[in-house]
Write a protein that holds these residues in place. Structure first.
Motif, PDB file in Angstrom:
ATOM      1  N   ALA A 128       0.832  -1.208   0.000  1.00  0.00           N
ATOM      2  CA  ALA A 128       0.000   0.000   0.000  1.00  0.00           C
ATOM      3  C   ALA A 128       0.864   1.254   0.000  1.00  0.00           C
ATOM      4  O   ALA A 128       1.978   1.275   0.523  1.00  0.00           O
ATOM      5  CB  ALA A 128      -0.913   0.001   1.219  1.00  0.00           C
ATOM      6  N   ARG A 129       0.300   2.311  -0.578  1.00  0.00           N
ATOM      7  CA  ARG A 129       0.926   3.628  -0.559  1.00  0.00           C
ATOM      8  C   ARG A 129       0.023   4.579   0.235  1.00  0.00           C
ATOM      9  O   ARG A 129      -1.199   4.388   0.279  1.00  0.00           O
ATOM     10  CB  ARG A 129       1.098   4.170  -1.980  1.00  0.00           C
ATOM     11  N   PRO A 130       0.600   5.616   0.845  1.00  0.00           N
ATOM     12  CA  PRO A 130      -0.216   6.584   1.575  1.00  0.00           C
ATOM     13  C   PRO A 130      -1.338   7.149   0.695  1.00  0.00           C
ATOM     14  O   PRO A 130      -1.118   7.498  -0.462  1.00  0.00           O
ATOM     15  CB  PRO A 130       0.786   7.676   1.967  1.00  0.00           C
ATOM     16  N   HIS A 131      -2.524   7.177   1.265  1.00  0.00           N
ATOM     17  CA  HIS A 131      -3.716   7.741   0.634  1.00  0.00           C
ATOM     18  C   HIS A 131      -4.296   6.866  -0.476  1.00  0.00           C
ATOM     19  O   HIS A 131      -5.205   7.311  -1.189  1.00  0.00           O
ATOM     20  CB  HIS A 131      -3.477   9.171   0.128  1.00  0.00           C
ATOM     21  N   ASP A 132      -3.812   5.633  -0.628  1.00  0.00           N
ATOM     22  CA  ASP A 132      -4.521   4.716  -1.513  1.00  0.00           C
ATOM     23  C   ASP A 132      -5.993   4.701  -1.105  1.00  0.00           C
ATOM     24  O   ASP A 132      -6.313   4.581   0.085  1.00  0.00           O
ATOM     25  CB  ASP A 132      -3.964   3.294  -1.396  1.00  0.00           C
ATOM     26  N   THR A 133      -6.877   4.801  -2.068  1.00  0.00           N
ATOM     27  CA  THR A 133      -8.314   4.866  -1.799  1.00  0.00           C
ATOM     28  C   THR A 133      -9.002   3.679  -2.451  1.00  0.00           C
ATOM     29  O   THR A 133      -8.818   3.426  -3.648  1.00  0.00           O
ATOM     30  CB  THR A 133      -8.908   6.173  -2.339  1.00  0.00           C
ATOM     31  N   GLY A 134      -9.753   2.938  -1.661  1.00  0.00           N
ATOM     32  CA  GLY A 134     -10.427   1.753  -2.163  1.00  0.00           C
ATOM     33  C   GLY A 134     -11.897   2.006  -2.442  1.00  0.00           C
ATOM     34  O   GLY A 134     -12.507   2.919  -1.879  1.00  0.00           O
ATOM     35  N   ASP A 159     -12.583   8.508 -11.054  1.00  0.00           N
ATOM     36  CA  ASP A 159     -12.256   9.883 -11.443  1.00  0.00           C
ATOM     37  C   ASP A 159     -12.648  10.876 -10.351  1.00  0.00           C
ATOM     38  O   ASP A 159     -11.924  11.845 -10.087  1.00  0.00           O
ATOM     39  CB  ASP A 159     -12.945  10.242 -12.753  1.00  0.00           C
ATOM     40  N   LEU A 160     -13.792  10.647  -9.713  1.00  0.00           N
ATOM     41  CA  LEU A 160     -14.192  11.523  -8.615  1.00  0.00           C
ATOM     42  C   LEU A 160     -13.162  11.476  -7.488  1.00  0.00           C
ATOM     43  O   LEU A 160     -12.797  12.514  -6.919  1.00  0.00           O
ATOM     44  CB  LEU A 160     -15.569  11.114  -8.082  1.00  0.00           C
ATOM     45  N   VAL A 161     -12.697  10.283  -7.166  1.00  0.00           N
ATOM     46  CA  VAL A 161     -11.688  10.149  -6.123  1.00  0.00           C
ATOM     47  C   VAL A 161     -10.420  10.918  -6.499  1.00  0.00           C
ATOM     48  O   VAL A 161      -9.887  11.710  -5.714  1.00  0.00           O
ATOM     49  CB  VAL A 161     -11.348   8.661  -5.870  1.00  0.00           C
ATOM     50  N   LEU A 162      -9.937  10.713  -7.713  1.00  0.00           N
ATOM     51  CA  LEU A 162      -8.699  11.359  -8.129  1.00  0.00           C
ATOM     52  C   LEU A 162      -8.867  12.871  -8.270  1.00  0.00           C
ATOM     53  O   LEU A 162      -7.925  13.633  -8.011  1.00  0.00           O
ATOM     54  CB  LEU A 162      -8.223  10.748  -9.452  1.00  0.00           C
ATOM     55  N   ASP A 163     -10.051  13.318  -8.640  1.00  0.00           N
ATOM     56  CA  ASP A 163     -10.299  14.761  -8.758  1.00  0.00           C
ATOM     57  C   ASP A 163     -10.340  15.447  -7.404  1.00  0.00           C
ATOM     58  O   ASP A 163      -9.920  16.600  -7.269  1.00  0.00           O
ATOM     59  CB  ASP A 163     -11.620  15.012  -9.489  1.00  0.00           C
ATOM     60  N   HIS A 164     -10.888  14.760  -6.397  1.00  0.00           N
ATOM     61  CA  HIS A 164     -11.129  15.395  -5.103  1.00  0.00           C
ATOM     62  C   HIS A 164     -10.148  14.996  -4.012  1.00  0.00           C
ATOM     63  O   HIS A 164     -10.180  15.567  -2.922  1.00  0.00           O
ATOM     64  CB  HIS A 164     -12.556  15.090  -4.636  1.00  0.00           C
ATOM     65  N   ARG A 165      -9.287  14.027  -4.285  1.00  0.00           N
ATOM     66  CA  ARG A 165      -8.286  13.604  -3.306  1.00  0.00           C
ATOM     67  C   ARG A 165      -6.904  13.794  -3.931  1.00  0.00           C
ATOM     68  O   ARG A 165      -6.303  12.824  -4.421  1.00  0.00           O
ATOM     69  CB  ARG A 165      -8.479  12.153  -2.886  1.00  0.00           C
ATOM     70  N   PRO A 166      -6.368  14.996  -3.939  1.00  0.00           N
ATOM     71  CA  PRO A 166      -5.109  15.267  -4.637  1.00  0.00           C
ATOM     72  C   PRO A 166      -3.918  14.465  -4.129  1.00  0.00           C
ATOM     73  O   PRO A 166      -2.960  14.245  -4.873  1.00  0.00           O
ATOM     74  CB  PRO A 166      -4.903  16.773  -4.418  1.00  0.00           C
TER      75      PRO A 166
END
Length: 217
Positions: A128-134, A159-166
């Motif tokens: 895992a890497r920091p801030h990995d979002t599942g 895309d929503l995750v990547l747009d809102h979680r820099p």
């Protein structure tokens, strides 16, 4: 698309919070305010995530969890108390996981769990890497399964995750390796097959959508 069964709700068997996550926890937000994310335009309509409210959504979620195609992988079939216990563990937790309705053109038609994979037991089974979002997904209605909607929604939510979680560089998922329709939907939705992982309740396909490849895949 058949959904996958998520790991156990956040609890004692989760990874330790880092300093920046402790600060976020004090602010009450480990996932960058999912409730504020604007809907996305998709080929099938306007799609958004609406955090679950049990008093409003429990009957609908219970009905979905008892659909055979859903129950086979989520294993939450039964009375509404079963679904309520699963969802309440997230709602009353520390914010590592946010249960949401997927709303398409104003109609709830799917269920998502957006969670911090790096702070979840899943992180013990992959690098895992920091801030990995599942993400976990189930499609609620029979008419929405098997016609590509799941693929569209997976791409939209990633895309929503990547747009809102820099700070998030990867969106991850771990469908059951035997759930071929689910694995196929992730691949078609811009995820890559990274590895297999032996989780406590299944052998999973680790699927990853990389920020660096989001406009390529």
């Amino acid at each position: 698309m058949s959904p996958t069964r998520p790991p156990d709700p956040p609890g004692d068997d989760t990874l330790d919070l880092r300093v920046e996550d402790l600060v976020a926890l004090l602010d009450g937000d480990l996932l960058d305010s999912v409730a504020t994310w604007a809907p996305a335009d998709t080929p099938v309509g306007s799609f958004g995530l609406v955090p679950v409210r049990l008093e409003r959504d429990l009957p609908l979620l219970t009905r979905w969890m008892n659909a055979p195609a859903v129950a086979a992988f989520w294993e939450l079939a039964g009375p509404d108390t079963v679904t309520a216990e699963h969802v309440r563990a997230q709602l009353e937790g520390d914010g590592r996981s946010v249960p949401c309705l997927g709303v398409l053109d104003g109609t709830p038609m799917s269920y998502f769990e957006i969670y911090r994979a790096d702070l979840d037991p899943l992180a013990r089974y992959y690098p895992a890497r920091p801030h990995d979002t599942g993400i976990h997904l189930l499609i609620g209605g029979d008419t929405d399964r098997g016609r590509g909607v799941g693929t569209t929604l997976l791409r939209a939510v990633a895309d929503l995750v990547l747009d809102h979680r820099p700070r998030c560089t990867r969106v991850v998922a771990e469908p059951d390796i035997l759930n071929t329709p689910s694995v196929s939907a992730f691949l078609s939705g811009g995820f890559r097959y990274a590895a297999e992982a032996d989780l406590p309740d299944k052998r999973a396909a680790l699927m990853i959508r990389d920020r660096a490849l989001r406009h390529v895949l």
